[in-house]
Design a protein around this motif. Structure first.
Motif, PDB file in Angstrom:
ATOM      1  N   UNK A   1      -0.619   9.054  10.592  1.00  0.00           N
ATOM      2  CA  UNK A   1       0.054   9.042   9.297  1.00  0.00           C
ATOM      3  C   UNK A   1       0.032   7.627   8.721  1.00  0.00           C
ATOM      4  N   UNK A   2      -0.455   7.548   7.479  1.00  0.00           N
ATOM      5  CA  UNK A   2      -0.607   6.245   6.825  1.00  0.00           C
ATOM      6  C   UNK A   2      -0.114   6.363   5.393  1.00  0.00           C
ATOM      7  N   UNK A   3       0.638   5.375   4.951  1.00  0.00           N
ATOM      8  CA  UNK A   3       1.142   5.381   3.585  1.00  0.00           C
ATOM      9  C   UNK A   3       0.997   3.995   2.986  1.00  0.00           C
ATOM     10  N   UNK A   4       0.650   3.952   1.722  1.00  0.00           N
ATOM     11  CA  UNK A   4       0.539   2.673   1.031  1.00  0.00           C
ATOM     12  C   UNK A   4       1.075   2.817  -0.388  1.00  0.00           C
ATOM     13  N   UNK A   5       1.557   1.719  -0.921  1.00  0.00           N
ATOM     14  CA  UNK A   5       2.033   1.678  -2.292  1.00  0.00           C
ATOM     15  C   UNK A   5       1.171   0.764  -3.127  1.00  0.00           C
ATOM     16  N   UNK A   6       1.104   1.060  -4.434  1.00  0.00           N
ATOM     17  CA  UNK A   6       0.256   0.302  -5.350  1.00  0.00           C
ATOM     18  C   UNK A   6       1.036  -0.039  -6.609  1.00  0.00           C
ATOM     19  N   UNK A   7       0.849  -1.240  -7.084  1.00  0.00           N
ATOM     20  CA  UNK A   7       1.351  -1.626  -8.388  1.00  0.00           C
ATOM     21  C   UNK A   7       0.258  -2.393  -9.108  1.00  0.00           C
ATOM     22  N   UNK A   8       0.030  -2.048 -10.364  1.00  0.00           N
ATOM     23  CA  UNK A   8      -1.011  -2.700 -11.151  1.00  0.00           C
ATOM     24  C   UNK A   8      -0.459  -3.048 -12.522  1.00  0.00           C
ATOM     25  N   UNK A   9      -0.979  -4.140 -13.081  1.00  0.00           N
ATOM     26  CA  UNK A   9      -0.626  -4.571 -14.427  1.00  0.00           C
ATOM     27  C   UNK A   9      -1.898  -4.573 -15.262  1.00  0.00           C
TER      28      UNK A   9
ATOM     29  N   UNK B   1       0.300  -1.334   2.730  1.00  0.00           N
ATOM     30  CA  UNK B   1       0.527  -0.110   3.482  1.00  0.00           C
ATOM     31  C   UNK B   1       0.821  -0.370   4.943  1.00  0.00           C
ATOM     32  N   UNK B   2       0.942   0.720   5.687  1.00  0.00           N
ATOM     33  CA  UNK B   2       1.218   0.626   7.130  1.00  0.00           C
ATOM     34  C   UNK B   2       0.124  -0.159   7.847  1.00  0.00           C
ATOM     35  N   UNK B   3       0.441  -0.586   9.035  1.00  0.00           N
ATOM     36  CA  UNK B   3      -0.489  -1.296   9.921  1.00  0.00           C
ATOM     37  C   UNK B   3      -0.934  -2.627   9.304  1.00  0.00           C
ATOM     38  N   UNK B   4       0.007  -3.252   8.565  1.00  0.00           N
ATOM     39  CA  UNK B   4      -0.280  -4.553   7.946  1.00  0.00           C
ATOM     40  C   UNK B   4      -1.571  -4.498   7.122  1.00  0.00           C
ATOM     41  N   UNK B   5      -1.602  -3.534   6.229  1.00  0.00           N
ATOM     42  CA  UNK B   5      -2.765  -3.360   5.365  1.00  0.00           C
ATOM     43  C   UNK B   5      -2.438  -3.860   3.961  1.00  0.00           C
ATOM     44  N   UNK B   6      -3.314  -4.721   3.424  1.00  0.00           N
ATOM     45  CA  UNK B   6      -3.085  -5.311   2.103  1.00  0.00           C
ATOM     46  C   UNK B   6      -4.409  -5.354   1.336  1.00  0.00           C
ATOM     47  N   UNK B   7      -4.281  -5.196   0.018  1.00  0.00           N
ATOM     48  CA  UNK B   7      -5.458  -5.278  -0.839  1.00  0.00           C
ATOM     49  C   UNK B   7      -5.053  -5.843  -2.189  1.00  0.00           C
ATOM     50  N   UNK B   8      -5.877  -6.728  -2.725  1.00  0.00           N
ATOM     51  CA  UNK B   8      -5.653  -7.292  -4.057  1.00  0.00           C
ATOM     52  C   UNK B   8      -6.925  -7.124  -4.875  1.00  0.00           C
ATOM     53  N   UNK B   9      -6.760  -6.773  -6.137  1.00  0.00           N
ATOM     54  CA  UNK B   9      -7.895  -6.526  -7.033  1.00  0.00           C
ATOM     55  C   UNK B   9      -7.677  -7.249  -8.350  1.00  0.00           C
TER      56      UNK B   9
ATOM     57  N   UNK C   1     -12.198  -8.444  -5.110  1.00  0.00           N
ATOM     58  CA  UNK C   1     -11.368  -7.654  -4.205  1.00  0.00           C
ATOM     59  C   UNK C   1     -11.204  -8.398  -2.887  1.00  0.00           C
ATOM     60  N   UNK C   2      -9.966  -8.437  -2.383  1.00  0.00           N
ATOM     61  CA  UNK C   2      -9.685  -8.984  -1.055  1.00  0.00           C
ATOM     62  C   UNK C   2      -8.912  -7.932  -0.268  1.00  0.00           C
ATOM     63  N   UNK C   3      -9.327  -7.709   0.967  1.00  0.00           N
ATOM     64  CA  UNK C   3      -8.725  -6.642   1.782  1.00  0.00           C
ATOM     65  C   UNK C   3      -8.489  -7.155   3.199  1.00  0.00           C
ATOM     66  N   UNK C   4      -7.351  -6.730   3.774  1.00  0.00           N
ATOM     67  CA  UNK C   4      -7.071  -7.044   5.183  1.00  0.00           C
ATOM     68  C   UNK C   4      -6.285  -5.897   5.793  1.00  0.00           C
ATOM     69  N   UNK C   5      -6.616  -5.556   7.046  1.00  0.00           N
ATOM     70  CA  UNK C   5      -5.842  -4.577   7.791  1.00  0.00           C
ATOM     71  C   UNK C   5      -5.843  -4.932   9.278  1.00  0.00           C
ATOM     72  N   UNK C   6      -4.662  -4.961   9.843  1.00  0.00           N
ATOM     73  CA  UNK C   6      -4.553  -5.170  11.288  1.00  0.00           C
ATOM     74  C   UNK C   6      -5.020  -3.931  12.039  1.00  0.00           C
TER      75      UNK C   6
END
Length: 750
Positions: A740-748, A244-252, A275-280
């Motif tokens: 305003x913040x937006x993020x996208x998700x994809x899961x398998x 997502x915005x602001x260099x936000x990442x998450x892995x599960x 879970x690993x998470x990072x946000x600037x």
């Protein structure tokens, strides 16, 4: 009340119940055999006896004469089942039912004379309609509970409920798998409840109650209690990536560790979640918030009568923060809306847990549950609230820190039986919790460099408790519940820099509870609840002020209703009242004791869940409160930061392989000081989410604050002094809310 409870339980346990026969059953999901919690089970022709399934999907009916019985089973989001059973004399009949998944149908909600109606219904609807991706989402599932983050993302959220500024958990008891989350005598604030160690996708359900009416919940249960239950089984493996915005990442990662065949049989389950998470972050000074979680859970059916659940978890996070900024610095252009005065704020924290629970069906004695838990916890926080007010040269930055081990044991015996023709449900139990904090302190620092100690020492705190609870199902329309709880605390504090303050103290508190539930019609339930609760004070308060209560009481009452209006609208509504005794509070930010007078709060809570169409749902929670100090003059008796009005709501779509939701959050303006001369402004924020599943893939998009409102998430009236000022100024200091913040998700899923 005490005499009544003793007589009641003596009668209950001294009677010999002639149990002729029993029906014991399990309700599971047809597609994966996972147990269904809170399925509604009714014996239609046996005085309409009802039961709700437990976490194992189990239900039970006792003391039944031989004959033919008609069983009806309902669960929101599943197709209903009806069955006919032939029961012989002295027989125990074991049955299992598989429910097929279907659309949610609010018309299927059953109104009964039981206390499960409100939270099970709201919980079931919300859980099936709202996506949960963060710990903030978990807390927002509780109607009327608001949160605010104000220290870089890693600090526990500030909570608001029923006219309380709960701080970080002082007046809301929070647990995960019956393990306490709230930290007693915490370095930053009493009852500090950091939920960031929970991976949201592992949570199976949330139980909540407002007020202090449950005997099996003790410390911090004043405004309410929230109990999270993690999944015993996961239906499939999952890998999820979010950006997502602001260099936000998450892995599960969710992974079953047992073979698929064994997993389908549901005898044993072992899975790992990570879970690993990072946000600037969106601040001018990056917050670099990072977090890593691992959770492993085993659940096994050791025999028909024995269940074992065990979990291990570890969590660690680190962050930088811009802190709370003064309004005057923004107004004169010294800093921007997302700027900071002291950008050296931030911290790190970690928590590791072990939790084991053994459930045993002990025949006629009932269900015996034993649990042991342990946590190792570390906390370090750098803050600067007053800037240069106390130290014009080095500044007023502080370092709060602690290292603790928390351990405990709980036991309870639940029993259902017939006595004098009345169904009786009892729960008797007790427990122990110990907190050993060998290194807790407050230091004066400059840009995270140590200058001098303010407070430093060690705390040992012990809590021994016991409770009794009985529900009498007097008829199909009336249920009476009474409970009694006793807690004893032993506080010990040893200062490393002031030997004269080393001391210990013990104190106990008795808390009676009572609830009445009445089914007025097939669509209306009325209830009246009353009880005592408490929250413990910091050990440093207890040993300093021996003439004051270490366990200030709360007295609470609710008059409410659960009802269906037509077939498609479910309503929960309650008028409530709460009184909280005078108390001394340890303020971790300055190491001082602060006197807070007695308060009175009253208000109304309203929750609405409406099914507009088969695939379209609307919900709204509206909460009104009037919190006031009792001993202060009128107009000068406002409770700072206690919200008089909050509301959440939205529209949700659930159809085939896709779902979507548009939601709002509203928190009204509130007094920031007792005389209402400084106002904390309110906000109205809109969020949106949409998800789609295609075969083994899941796609999602989430947007927060879709209208990009400028808003203040956390606010305080603080006296501070900037570098170029000669005198301190008291005004609003705030942490800006998310733009305003937006993020996208994809899961398998596989």
């Amino acid at each position: 009340m005490k005499y009544f409870m003793i007589v009641l339980f003596h009668v209950v346990y001294s009677q010999v119940c002639a149990q002729e026969a029993r029906i014991k059953g399990t309700v599971v999901q047809a597609e994966n055999h996972i147990p269904i919690l809170y399925a509604y089970v009714q014996l239609v022709n046996a005085n309409n006896q009802i039961s709700y399934t437990d976490v194992e999907g189990r239900f039970e009916f006792n003391a039944l004469p031989a004959g033919t019985y008609y069983l009806s089973i309902h669960s929101l989001g599943h197709e209903s089942i009806r069955d006919t059973l032939q029961l012989k004399t002295s027989e125990t009949l074991f049955v299992t039912y598989e429910l097929q998944e279907s659309i949610i149908e609010i018309p299927e909600i059953e109104i009964t004379a039981r206390n499960e109606v409100a939270f099970t219904t709201i919980n079931s609807i919300d859980f099936k309609l709202r996506p949960i991706n963060t710990t903030q989402d978990l807390l927002r599932m509780v109607p009327g509970l608001f949160i605010a983050q104000h220290a870089g993302g890693g600090k526990a959220e500030q909570l608001f409920l029923r006219g309380f500024d709960v701080d970080h958990g002082t007046d809301v008891a929070i647990s995960v798998d019956n393990m306490p989350v709230n930290m007693v005598s915490h370095a930053h604030g009493q009852g500090y409840a950091d939920l960031h160690f929970v991976i949201p996708e592992t949570v199976d359900n949330i139980q909540f109650n407002k007020g202090c009416f449950q005997a099996n919940t003790g410390d911090f249960n004043t405004a309410g209690a929230v109990k999270f239950q993690t999944k015993n089984f996961i239906p499939e493996n999952k890998v999820k990536i979010e950006a997502g915005r602001f260099n936000t990442y998450r892995a599960l990662l969710l992974l079953n560790l047992f073979p698929a065949k064994d997993s389908v049989e549901r005898k044993h389950s072992l899975y790992v979640a990570s879970e690993a998470f990072y946000s600037k972050g969106f601040f001018e000074n990056p917050q670099h918030f990072n977090r890593f979680n691992v959770f492993v859970k085993y659940h096994g059916i050791l025999s028909r009568n024995t269940f074992l659940t065990a979990s291990l978890s570890t969590f660690g996070s680190r962050w930088d923060a811009s802190g709370q900024i003064p309004q005057r610095a923004v107004n004169d252009g010294s800093i921007g809306w997302f700027g900071s005065i002291d950008n050296s704020e931030g911290g790190n924290t970690s928590r590791s847990n072990a939790n084991i629970q053994l459930t045993t069906e002990a025949g006629t004695l009932g269900t015996w549950i034993n649990q042991v838990f342990w946590s190792n916890y570390a906390f370090s926080l750098f803050s600067n609230f007053t800037f240069y007010k106390e130290d014009p040269t080095h500044g007023d930055a502080i370092h709060q820190y602690e290292n603790r081990n928390m351990f405990g044991y709980t036991t309870s015996l639940k029993r259902d039986y017939m006595a004098a023709g009345i169904t009786v449900k009892t729960n008797i139990g007790g427990g122990y919790r110990g907190d050993v904090i060998d290194n807790i302190g407050l230091a004066h620092v400059e840009r995270r460099v140590f200058l001098n100690d303010v407070k430093k020492g060690s705390i040992h705190e012990n809590n021994l408790n016991g409770f009794m609870d009985a529900s009498l199902l007097l008829s199909a329309r009336l249920t009476f519940n009474a409970g009694l709880r006793y807690d004893y605390f032993l506080f010990s504090y040893k200062s490393s820099i002031e030997d004269s303050t080393s001391a210990s103290r013990g104190q106990g508190v008795l808390s009676p509870k009572a609830n009445i539930y009445y089914k007025l019609t097939h669509a209306v339930q009325l209830y009246l609840s009353g009880g005592y609760g408490f929250h413990s004070n910091d050990a440093r308060v207890s040993v300093y002020k021996t003439n004051q209560s270490s366990l200030p009481r709360a007295k609470s009452a609710d008059l409410g209703t659960n009802l269906k209006v037509g077939n498609k609208l479910f309503v929960n509504m309650a008028l409530w009242y709460m009184y909280l005794e005078s108390e001394y509070v340890y303020v971790g930010d300055d190491g001082l004791l602060e006197l807070s007078g007695s308060t009175r709060r009253y208000g109304i809570d309203m929750s609405f869940r409406y099914q507009i169409l088969k695939w379209l749902f609307a919900d709204m929670d509206l909460n009104l409160a009037k919190p006031r100090y009792i001993d202060l003059p009128k107009g000068e008796n406002y409770v700072p930061l206690a919200p008089p009005i909050t509301s959440t709501g939205g529209l949700s779509v659930k159809q085939n392989n896709w779902s979507a939701s548009l939601r709002y959050r509203f928190l009204g303006k509130r007094a920031a000081v007792e005389d209402n001369s400084i106002i904390a402004s309110g906000y109205f924020i809109m969020d949106a989410v949409a998800n789609y599943q295609w075969r083994m893939f899941q796609f999602g998009i989430t947007a927060e604050n879709i209208f990009n409102q400028k808003w203040r998430e956390a606010q305080f009236a603080t006296e501070s002094q900037l570098k170029n000022e000669t005198v301190p100024v008291t005004e609003i200091h705030f942490t800006p809310g998310t733009p305003f913040y937006i993020k996208g998700t994809i899961a398998v899923c596989f």
